[in-house]
Write an enzyme that holds these catalytic residues in place. Structure first.
Site, PDB file in Angstrom:
ATOM      1  CE  LYS A 150      -6.847  52.659  55.030  1.00  0.00           C
ATOM      2  NZ  LYS A 150      -5.671  51.783  55.215  1.00  0.00           N
TER       3      LYS A 150
HETATM    4  P1  NAD Z   1       2.943  58.352  52.922  1.00  0.00           P
HETATM    5  O1  NAD Z   1       2.000  59.461  52.723  1.00  0.00           O
HETATM    6  O2  NAD Z   1       3.883  58.363  54.070  1.00  0.00           O
HETATM    7  O3  NAD Z   1       3.860  58.134  51.610  1.00  0.00           O
HETATM    8  C1  NAD Z   1       3.374  58.048  50.314  1.00  0.00           C
HETATM    9  C2  NAD Z   1       4.456  58.629  49.405  1.00  0.00           C
HETATM   10  O4  NAD Z   1       4.134  58.339  48.052  1.00  0.00           O
HETATM   11  C3  NAD Z   1       4.579  60.153  49.527  1.00  0.00           C
HETATM   12  O5  NAD Z   1       5.942  60.477  49.727  1.00  0.00           O
HETATM   13  C4  NAD Z   1       4.041  60.677  48.192  1.00  0.00           C
HETATM   14  O6  NAD Z   1       4.679  61.853  47.758  1.00  0.00           O
HETATM   15  C5  NAD Z   1       4.350  59.520  47.273  1.00  0.00           C
HETATM   16  N1  NAD Z   1       3.472  59.424  46.106  1.00  0.00           N
HETATM   17  C6  NAD Z   1       2.132  59.560  46.056  1.00  0.00           C
HETATM   18  N2  NAD Z   1       1.684  59.349  44.798  1.00  0.00           N
HETATM   19  C7  NAD Z   1       2.783  59.083  44.050  1.00  0.00           C
HETATM   20  C8  NAD Z   1       2.980  58.770  42.684  1.00  0.00           C
HETATM   21  N3  NAD Z   1       1.962  58.688  41.838  1.00  0.00           N
HETATM   22  N4  NAD Z   1       4.252  58.550  42.261  1.00  0.00           N
HETATM   23  C9  NAD Z   1       5.290  58.594  43.110  1.00  0.00           C
HETATM   24  N5  NAD Z   1       5.158  58.883  44.423  1.00  0.00           N
HETATM   25  C10 NAD Z   1       3.926  59.129  44.878  1.00  0.00           C
HETATM   26  O7  NAD Z   1       2.033  57.026  52.945  1.00  0.00           O
HETATM   27  P2  NAD Z   1       2.449  55.595  53.463  1.00  0.00           P
HETATM   28  O8  NAD Z   1       1.956  55.440  54.849  1.00  0.00           O
HETATM   29  O9  NAD Z   1       3.855  55.324  53.116  1.00  0.00           O
HETATM   30  O10 NAD Z   1       1.481  54.699  52.552  1.00  0.00           O
HETATM   31  C11 NAD Z   1       1.803  54.373  51.215  1.00  0.00           C
HETATM   32  C12 NAD Z   1       0.903  53.251  50.760  1.00  0.00           C
HETATM   33  O11 NAD Z   1       1.084  52.119  51.630  1.00  0.00           O
HETATM   34  C13 NAD Z   1      -0.600  53.537  50.799  1.00  0.00           C
HETATM   35  O12 NAD Z   1      -1.226  52.806  49.775  1.00  0.00           O
HETATM   36  C14 NAD Z   1      -1.030  52.967  52.136  1.00  0.00           C
HETATM   37  O13 NAD Z   1      -2.406  52.649  52.183  1.00  0.00           O
HETATM   38  C15 NAD Z   1      -0.169  51.726  52.179  1.00  0.00           C
HETATM   39  N6  NAD Z   1       0.048  51.161  53.504  1.00  0.00           N
HETATM   40  C16 NAD Z   1       0.595  51.919  54.499  1.00  0.00           C
HETATM   41  C17 NAD Z   1       0.849  51.336  55.737  1.00  0.00           C
HETATM   42  C18 NAD Z   1       1.507  52.082  56.863  1.00  0.00           C
HETATM   43  O14 NAD Z   1       1.829  51.464  57.876  1.00  0.00           O
HETATM   44  N7  NAD Z   1       1.786  53.378  56.716  1.00  0.00           N
HETATM   45  C19 NAD Z   1       0.513  49.997  55.951  1.00  0.00           C
HETATM   46  C20 NAD Z   1      -0.026  49.246  54.911  1.00  0.00           C
HETATM   47  C21 NAD Z   1      -0.244  49.846  53.684  1.00  0.00           C
END
Ligand code: NAD
Length: 451
Positions: free
Chosen positions: A141
């Protein structure tokens, strides 16, 4: 079958025999103000769950030491000329936890609160996640402490290129393959790929995944994490003999993972009753029209003010009654402070590390079926694996081919974890860790120790 569970770090140590878990972590008294710092430290959480699963596996002391710590931790200080002409220095990390089963694999996060402990935990979770879905990658990461929302495209590009250049000898298609995470996207991956390629004097698309389609991206990658979540939700409903039609879902976070999960579940006939974002939540008992919400967000840049639902306080939305709760935002959103308030039957973890150890205990007492992050959100890295394969072949699949392979891997992995939990009398999270640790330990033993 009765399930043994992991409670507080103090209890965890009491179950260990002194060989596994030499570092005693005491659980300070819970301050009235909320969860302790220890509860919220993702690395301590990861270590505790690893120790517990390793103990259940009777992992030998030497292998426990090998798999517990990351292989390599890189810290870089990145000078960037800002648009106003001043120089700013950003701190970045890349942690490679394991390369036993293949090149390290894992996203890059741009956020103000990135820390080495967080990146370490996320790197370890990538190792376990890739092993749960049985793809030939280790775990890594990266992260840079910055506020990407306050930076211009030019500043982001210069920071990304310098960060990539600092990591030049540590990343590569056969070494470590970055991908997007919170605060990063396809454009950032395009800059990383281009910077790496400039240094190699040839285009190397397979150095990163999550790229735009026209430069080696894979069809289906952008929505793959949400797609995988929708598949494990289907499996969980079948497992509990619950119908998908009318199943009420609450989603926290409407970014890549949350919005794609919402859209795909909505298209499958699930009823999305609640969505919670940073700046506010939405609630509609009859179900939110997700297509309309996506149009609203595309126009206004926020979910708030949407006419098809009532406004609600964001923290309140996740504690309302529903069948499935999908936290898809960030770590530590379900803690000792709010777990007792949750009213879901299934917790499907879209985010990495959304649930703390004390919260796990509370949810177990309430009989919530937990689909742990290292299973539930593994669709993203699985499609990244497909992207890496296609880049190396130079031959690209249709979206239907990607989804068909993704469905099969997610469905098989769901059943692997459930049956491992039943066989070993542990909860799904510990079962997923045990399955993964067993696979990584097996390969590590087979390769032997190079001295
Ligand atoms: P992103 O930045 O696209 O979206 C995250 C969203 O969550 C944002 O819209 C943000 O405003 C919102 N947010 C943040 N804190 C918040 C809170 N306390 N309450 C409500 N909303 C909140 O990120 P993403 O890529 O969607 O990733 C989200 C999670 O999924 C992370 O933990 C990431 O590690 C995990 N993840 C992502 C992927 C991927 O393919 N993008 C894969 C596996 C895991």
């Amino acid at each position: 079958m009765a399930q043994e569970s992991l409670t507080t770090p103090t209890e965890r140590m009491a179950t260990a025999d002194g060989k596994l878990g030499a570092k005693v972590v005491s659980q300070p008294e819970q301050p009235a103000g909320g969860p302790t710092e220890e509860e919220l430290n993702p690395w301590i959480t990861q270590e505790s769950r690893f120790d517990f699963a390793a103990k259940k596996l009777n992992l030998d002391d030497g292998m426990w030491k090998v798999l517990r710590e990351p292989t390599r931790e890189i810290i870089v200080h990145i000078p960037v000329q800002m648009d106003d002409g001043k120089i700013e220095v950003f701190t970045g990390y890349r942690v490679q936890h394991s390369m036993a089963r293949g090149p390290a694999k894992g996203g890059v996060r741009y956020a103000k609160n990135v820390s080495l402990d967080e990146v370490r935990a996320l790197a370890s979770w990538m190792t376990w996640k890739c092993a749960v879905v049985n793809i030939p990658f280790g775990g890594a990461k990266g992260g840079v402490i910055c506020d990407p929302h306050s930076m211009s495209q030019g500043e982001l590009e210069r920071m990304t290129r310098r960060y990539t250049a600092e990591l030049m000898e540590f990343i590569g298609p056969e070494k470590d393959v970055p991908a997007p995470d919170m605060g990063t996207n396809e454009q950032i991956m395009a800059w990383m790929m281009d910077t790496y390629s400039m240094h190699q004097r040839q285009t190397v698309t397979s150095v990163v995944t999550g790229k735009p389609l026209n430069i080696g991206g894979s069809r289906g990658r952008l929505q793959a994490t949400g797609h995988g979540i929708s598949v494990v939700c289907d499996c969980a409903l079948q497992f509990l003999a619950m119908p998908a039609k009318g199943c009420r879902v609450v989603i926290q976070g409407f970014g890549n993972v949350g919005s794609n999960t919402a859209r795909l579940l909505f298209e499958k006939g699930y009823t999305i009753t609640g969505v919670a974002e940073y700046d506010g939540g939405l609630w509609n008992e009859q179900g939110i029209d997700i297509s309309a919400l996506l149009r609203h967000r595309a126009e206004l840049g926020t979910i708030t003010g949407f006419a098809g639902a009532q406004a609600a306080e964001s923290p309140d939305v996740i504690t309302r009654e529903c069948d499935i709760l999908v936290p898809a935002a960030t770590e530590n959103v379900i803690t000792s402070a709010n777990a007792a308030e949750l009213k879901c039957r299934i917790l499907c973890e879209g985010a990495n590390g959304p649930t703390t150890i004390p919260a796990d205990e509370i949810l177990a007492d309430k009989g919530v079926l937990v689909l742990p992050d290292i299973l539930a959100n593994a669709g993203g890295v699985t499609a990244s694996y497909f992207e890496w394969v296609q880049d190396r072949m130079g031959y690209f699949w249709t979206e239907a081919e990607v989804n068909e392979r993704l469905d099969r891997i997610m469905t098989d992995s769901f059943h692997d974890v459930i049956s491992y939990a039943q066989t070993h009398g542990v909860n799904n999270r510990i079962a997923a860790y045990m399955l993964a640790i067993d696979r990584v330990a097996y390969t590590t033993r087979q390769r032997g120790m190079y001295a």
